[in-house]
Design a protein around this motif. Structure first.
Motif, PDB file in Angstrom:
ATOM      1  N   ARG A 177       6.972  -7.674 -11.629  1.00  0.00           N
ATOM      2  CA  ARG A 177       6.589  -6.273 -11.788  1.00  0.00           C
ATOM      3  C   ARG A 177       7.149  -5.732 -13.092  1.00  0.00           C
ATOM      4  NH1 ARG A 177       4.208  -4.566  -6.726  1.00  0.00           N
ATOM      5  NH2 ARG A 177       4.296  -6.482  -5.528  1.00  0.00           N
ATOM      6  N   ASP A 178       6.593  -4.636 -13.564  1.00  0.00           N
ATOM      7  CA  ASP A 178       7.138  -3.929 -14.713  1.00  0.00           C
ATOM      8  C   ASP A 178       8.433  -3.262 -14.247  1.00  0.00           C
ATOM      9  OD1 ASP A 178       7.387  -1.059 -16.082  1.00  0.00           O
ATOM     10  OD2 ASP A 178       6.448  -2.453 -17.509  1.00  0.00           O
ATOM     11  N   GLN A 187      10.708  -1.047 -15.514  1.00  0.00           N
ATOM     12  CA  GLN A 187      10.897   0.403 -15.608  1.00  0.00           C
ATOM     13  C   GLN A 187      10.033   1.149 -14.593  1.00  0.00           C
ATOM     14  OE1 GLN A 187      13.188   2.073 -17.343  1.00  0.00           O
ATOM     15  NE2 GLN A 187      13.989   0.143 -18.090  1.00  0.00           N
ATOM     16  N   GLU A 188       8.794   0.755 -14.491  1.00  0.00           N
ATOM     17  CA  GLU A 188       7.882   1.406 -13.552  1.00  0.00           C
ATOM     18  C   GLU A 188       8.367   1.209 -12.111  1.00  0.00           C
ATOM     19  OE1 GLU A 188       3.519   0.240 -12.125  1.00  0.00           O
ATOM     20  OE2 GLU A 188       3.584   0.828 -14.238  1.00  0.00           O
ATOM     21  N   TRP A 189       8.785  -0.017 -11.780  1.00  0.00           N
ATOM     22  CA  TRP A 189       9.202  -0.330 -10.420  1.00  0.00           C
ATOM     23  C   TRP A 189      10.463   0.433 -10.035  1.00  0.00           C
ATOM     24  CZ3 TRP A 189      13.191  -2.262  -7.543  1.00  0.00           C
ATOM     25  CH2 TRP A 189      12.885  -2.684  -6.245  1.00  0.00           C
ATOM     26  N   ASP A 222      11.640   3.214 -11.146  1.00  0.00           N
ATOM     27  CA  ASP A 222      11.361   4.632 -10.947  1.00  0.00           C
ATOM     28  C   ASP A 222      10.669   4.848  -9.596  1.00  0.00           C
ATOM     29  OD1 ASP A 222      12.525   5.442 -13.328  1.00  0.00           O
ATOM     30  OD2 ASP A 222      10.631   5.468 -14.430  1.00  0.00           O
ATOM     31  N   LYS A 223       9.613   4.078  -9.358  1.00  0.00           N
ATOM     32  CA  LYS A 223       8.798   4.251  -8.157  1.00  0.00           C
ATOM     33  C   LYS A 223       9.546   3.895  -6.870  1.00  0.00           C
ATOM     34  CE  LYS A 223       4.487   2.622  -6.115  1.00  0.00           C
ATOM     35  NZ  LYS A 223       3.462   1.591  -6.176  1.00  0.00           N
ATOM     36  N   ASP A 255      12.894   7.702  -8.137  1.00  0.00           N
ATOM     37  CA  ASP A 255      12.053   8.846  -7.796  1.00  0.00           C
ATOM     38  C   ASP A 255      11.917   9.035  -6.287  1.00  0.00           C
ATOM     39  OD1 ASP A 255      11.680   9.214 -10.502  1.00  0.00           O
ATOM     40  OD2 ASP A 255       9.636   8.413 -10.535  1.00  0.00           O
TER      41      ASP A 255
END
Length: 109
Positions: free
Chosen positions: A45-46, A48-50, A52-53, A57
């Motif tokens: 997975r990416d 940074q995106e993971w 955060d999600k 977040d």
């Protein structure tokens, strides 16, 4: 029985768990190598995106139930606001001589 982060065998992994539970993204990123990678349920997975999600977040929290492999593998009751609580396995690769996590893999246990 939950294992407190301070009682984990590997100090780098302990810092990772502490940062997640404190919702401290800056401390979390400091424990990762600059080129760190990760996977979730066997798929890369990416990063940074993971994070955060799935962590920052959504109020991610790790209750460590068991550790093995010198503290590099954990069984965790993980919860966040999206998925609720689930039993997960986390595996960490520590960069040689760096004391940072170069890769982590998570998935259902």
């Amino acid at each position: 029985m939950t294992i407190a982060p301070a009682n984990l065998s590997d100090p780098t992994v302990a810092a990772f768990v502490k940062a997640v539970n404190a919702h401290d993204k800056e401390a979390f990123l400091k424990v990762l190598a600059a080129d760190a990678t990760m996977s979730d349920d066997g798929s890369d997975r990416d990063l940074q995106e993971w994070i955060d999600k799935e962590i920052f977040d959504t109020g991610g929290h790790m209750d460590v139930q068991k550790e093995s492999d010198g503290g590099h593998t954990l069984v965790v009751n993980y919860r966040n606001d999206t998925w609720g609580e689930m039993r997960t396995r986390w595996r960490f690769v520590i960069s040689p001589g760096g004391g940072r996590i170069s890769r982590f893999e998570t998935g259902q246990a």
